[in-house]
Design an enzyme around this catalytic site. Structure first.
Site, PDB file in Angstrom:
ATOM      1  N   GLU A 102      25.131  -1.535  17.865  1.00  0.00           N
ATOM      2  CA  GLU A 102      24.382  -0.817  16.828  1.00  0.00           C
ATOM      3  C   GLU A 102      25.230   0.375  16.393  1.00  0.00           C
ATOM      4  O   GLU A 102      25.047   1.489  16.838  1.00  0.00           O
ATOM      5  CB  GLU A 102      23.033  -0.363  17.382  1.00  0.00           C
ATOM      6  CG  GLU A 102      22.112   0.262  16.361  1.00  0.00           C
ATOM      7  CD  GLU A 102      20.869   0.844  16.991  1.00  0.00           C
ATOM      8  OE1 GLU A 102      20.042   1.390  16.245  1.00  0.00           O
ATOM      9  OE2 GLU A 102      20.721   0.779  18.235  1.00  0.00           O
ATOM     10  N   HIS A 149      20.315   1.482   9.941  1.00  0.00           N
ATOM     11  CA  HIS A 149      20.864   2.836   9.792  1.00  0.00           C
ATOM     12  C   HIS A 149      21.545   2.938   8.427  1.00  0.00           C
ATOM     13  O   HIS A 149      22.739   3.181   8.315  1.00  0.00           O
ATOM     14  CB  HIS A 149      21.831   3.153  10.934  1.00  0.00           C
ATOM     15  CG  HIS A 149      21.136   3.383  12.241  1.00  0.00           C
ATOM     16  ND1 HIS A 149      20.689   4.631  12.626  1.00  0.00           N
ATOM     17  CD2 HIS A 149      20.808   2.531  13.232  1.00  0.00           C
ATOM     18  CE1 HIS A 149      20.109   4.534  13.817  1.00  0.00           C
ATOM     19  NE2 HIS A 149      20.166   3.273  14.193  1.00  0.00           N
ATOM     20  N   ALA A 169      15.258   4.925  10.285  1.00  0.00           N
ATOM     21  CA  ALA A 169      16.665   5.164   9.952  1.00  0.00           C
ATOM     22  C   ALA A 169      17.099   4.334   8.734  1.00  0.00           C
ATOM     23  O   ALA A 169      18.168   3.724   8.722  1.00  0.00           O
ATOM     24  CB  ALA A 169      17.567   4.882  11.152  1.00  0.00           C
ATOM     25  N   ARG A 210       9.351   2.482  -6.955  1.00  0.00           N
ATOM     26  CA  ARG A 210      10.350   2.090  -7.950  1.00  0.00           C
ATOM     27  C   ARG A 210      11.550   1.378  -7.330  1.00  0.00           C
ATOM     28  O   ARG A 210      12.279   0.687  -8.043  1.00  0.00           O
ATOM     29  CB  ARG A 210      10.841   3.328  -8.730  1.00  0.00           C
ATOM     30  CG  ARG A 210       9.782   3.929  -9.642  1.00  0.00           C
ATOM     31  CD  ARG A 210      10.400   4.833 -10.687  1.00  0.00           C
ATOM     32  NE  ARG A 210       9.373   5.436 -11.518  1.00  0.00           N
ATOM     33  CZ  ARG A 210       8.871   6.644 -11.339  1.00  0.00           C
ATOM     34  NH1 ARG A 210       9.307   7.402 -10.344  1.00  0.00           N
ATOM     35  NH2 ARG A 210       7.939   7.114 -12.139  1.00  0.00           N
ATOM     36  N   ILE A 212       4.857   5.717  18.250  1.00  0.00           N
ATOM     37  CA  ILE A 212       5.626   6.934  17.936  1.00  0.00           C
ATOM     38  C   ILE A 212       6.550   6.677  16.741  1.00  0.00           C
ATOM     39  O   ILE A 212       6.576   7.442  15.783  1.00  0.00           O
ATOM     40  CB  ILE A 212       6.444   7.395  19.158  1.00  0.00           C
ATOM     41  CG1 ILE A 212       5.500   7.725  20.319  1.00  0.00           C
ATOM     42  CG2 ILE A 212       7.319   8.598  18.815  1.00  0.00           C
ATOM     43  CD1 ILE A 212       6.186   7.863  21.654  1.00  0.00           C
ATOM     44  N   HIS A 213       7.296   5.594  16.798  1.00  0.00           N
ATOM     45  CA  HIS A 213       8.230   5.280  15.722  1.00  0.00           C
ATOM     46  C   HIS A 213       7.522   4.912  14.420  1.00  0.00           C
ATOM     47  O   HIS A 213       8.035   5.209  13.334  1.00  0.00           O
ATOM     48  CB  HIS A 213       9.151   4.127  16.134  1.00  0.00           C
ATOM     49  CG  HIS A 213      10.279   4.521  17.035  1.00  0.00           C
ATOM     50  ND1 HIS A 213      10.104   4.761  18.377  1.00  0.00           N
ATOM     51  CD2 HIS A 213      11.597   4.716  16.778  1.00  0.00           C
ATOM     52  CE1 HIS A 213      11.270   5.085  18.918  1.00  0.00           C
ATOM     53  NE2 HIS A 213      12.186   5.055  17.964  1.00  0.00           N
ATOM     54  N   ASP A 217      13.736  -0.930  21.712  1.00  0.00           N
ATOM     55  CA  ASP A 217      14.732   0.119  21.449  1.00  0.00           C
ATOM     56  C   ASP A 217      14.717   1.118  22.601  1.00  0.00           C
ATOM     57  O   ASP A 217      14.911   2.322  22.415  1.00  0.00           O
ATOM     58  CB  ASP A 217      14.461   0.824  20.117  1.00  0.00           C
ATOM     59  CG  ASP A 217      15.653   1.671  19.646  1.00  0.00           C
ATOM     60  OD1 ASP A 217      16.783   1.410  20.089  1.00  0.00           O
ATOM     61  OD2 ASP A 217      15.440   2.608  18.851  1.00  0.00           O
TER      62      ASP A 217
END
Length: 435
Positions: free
Chosen positions: A151, A232, A257, A264, A290-291, A313
């Site tokens: 990652e 990310h 991320a 739009r 939480i995420h 994760d």
């Protein structure tokens, strides 16, 4: 490959009075497994054609049998960070083996060990330990790596999360990836004993397609049998669509991320919508409360249920007490329950410390879905994403006999909890809650 039809020397286990997770249903049906082949047995053929009877019959009293759980994004566990090389590098492999034996007790029988954006020497030192590990099919080894997930470091520095910006680099050519990860970790290799091709050590790469020349490198990456995952990233909907058209088949922790959904320009999320010419990618969701908000999770699932994959994760703090812990680059992480925050920030999330079965339980309750639908997100769907449906994630003949036995519980408030009672790897019981 071992055959699913046993010989007289095999040890055959028959599970009875159980509910099997098959597709979208819980099916009342027996299941036969062999500890010699490590596979699910073709029970009808064996019983009627070969006149074989099981060595042991286990009455599960109505419990659920599901395929072993698959976590495609795990950064570490039980105090060991895959991205941190110990002072004595020779201990890395030994510690990893200890983690595998503890991780399987959580129901995770297979996973992708994940490395974050680090200096290139970390990849060179860690990756040799993180490739596919199930070749010898030894149940006692614990959880099995299906290949490494890198990652970074080819991500967008504006969407770095807790990845150190100084480690992030652009990719101008495939040589940049080979320099970073080493060519030997990106290519299939010849097995000297069998003469067959072994898959690359790296199974999945998360990168931002819009940075430098990464978009043009996607076909080269996927041609080597490596999954390209968008993550990310500041990619627009148009850039994400081009990445999918180029071969991207996965999105790393959707919503986190990356450019947020906008009316739009829906960004990366937009590629989950139906299109005339593009396949819809799979996507990871962190259901730790939480995420992501539970409603965001439901929206994502409803947009593309066939691509929905739950991931943890999780950081190396899974299984540890609350406190302040060292991370890479001299930074520290504060752990309070399941919440991990980078020290010195107000709310910068530093991964999670949740187990995969807890993610399933959360989604089961938040999403209002069935038990099979919730479990598919950690079994058959990730197996399909990895191209391993014949061996993993499904209770079908000839598949690996990686199983979890689950008890469904209810609390006084109506919360449904899924509890792991037994874990089986390659047809052998490796953990039992009652022992």
């Amino acid at each position: 490959m071992p055959s699913a039809v046993p010989t007289s020397k095999d040890r055959i286990t028959k599970f009875t009075n159980c509910r099997l997770v098959i597709g979208n249903d819980l099916v009342e049906q027996d299941l036969w497994v062999s500890s010699a082949t490590g596979k699910i047995v073709r029970s009808q053929e064996v019983f009627y054609g070969e006149n074989v009877v099981p060595d042991i019959t286990i009455d599960l009293k109505g419990k659920i049998v599901a395929p072993g759980l698959i976590d495609v994004q795990l950064n570490g566990a039980f105090g060991f960070n895959f991205s941190q090389i110990p002072e004595d590098p020779s201990t890395y492999g030994k510690t990893l083996r200890q983690v595998n034996k503890r991780l399987i007790q959580t129901g995770v029988t297979s996973y992708l060990p994940t490395l974050t954006s680090e200096k290139i020497e970390v990849y060179h030192q860690a990756l040799p330990f993180l490739g596919p590990s199930g070749t010898h099919r030894i149940a006692e080894d614990g959880s099995e790596s299906l290949g490494a997930h890198v990652e970074g470091p080819f991500i967008n520095p504006t969407k770095n999360g807790i990845h150190k910006v100084g480690n992030i680099i652009p990719a101008h050519s495939i040589n940049d990836l080979e320099t970073c990860y080493l060519s030997s970790h990106l290519n299939p290799t010849l097995d000297p004993l069998t003469g067959t091709l072994r898959p690359p050590i790296i199974k999945k790469i998360t990168a931002a397609p819009e940075v430098a020349n990464m978009m043009s490198l996607i076909p080269e990456i996927t041609s080597r049998g490596i999954i390209y995952s968008i993550g990310h990233t500041e990619a627009t909907y148009e850039e994400a669509s081009l990445a999918v058209a180029s071969g991207a088949t996965m999105i790393t922790h959707l919503f986190n991320a990356m450019r947020p959904l906008h009316h739009r320009n829906p960004g990366v999320f937009g590629v989950l919508g139906l299109a005339e010419s593009l396949p819809r990618p799979y996507f990871g969701i962190i259901a730790d409360g939480i995420h992501l908000h539970p409603t965001s999770i439901k929206i994502a699932f409803n947009a593309h249920p066939e691509g929905f994959i739950l991931v943890t994760d999780a950081m190396h703090l899974v299984g540890l007490e609350d406190g302040v812990y060292e991370w890479t680059n001299g930074e520290r992480i504060i752990k309070v329950g399941a919440k991990l925050i980078l020290e010195g920030t107000v709310d910068k999330i530093a991964g999670s410390s949740i187990t995969l079965i807890e993610c399933v339980t959360n989604f089961l309750n938040w999403g209002g879905v069935s038990i099979p639908a919730a479990l598919k997100a950690v079994t058959s769907t990730p197996a399909a994403m990895l191209g391993m449906s014949a061996a993993k994630g499904n209770l079908v003949s000839d598949a690996d006999a990686d199983l979890v036995v689950i008890e469904e519980e209810f609390d006084g408030n109506g919360w449904r909890n899924l509890r792991i009672d037994q874990v089986w790897k390659f047809g052998t019981k490796v953990w039992d809650r009652e022992l």
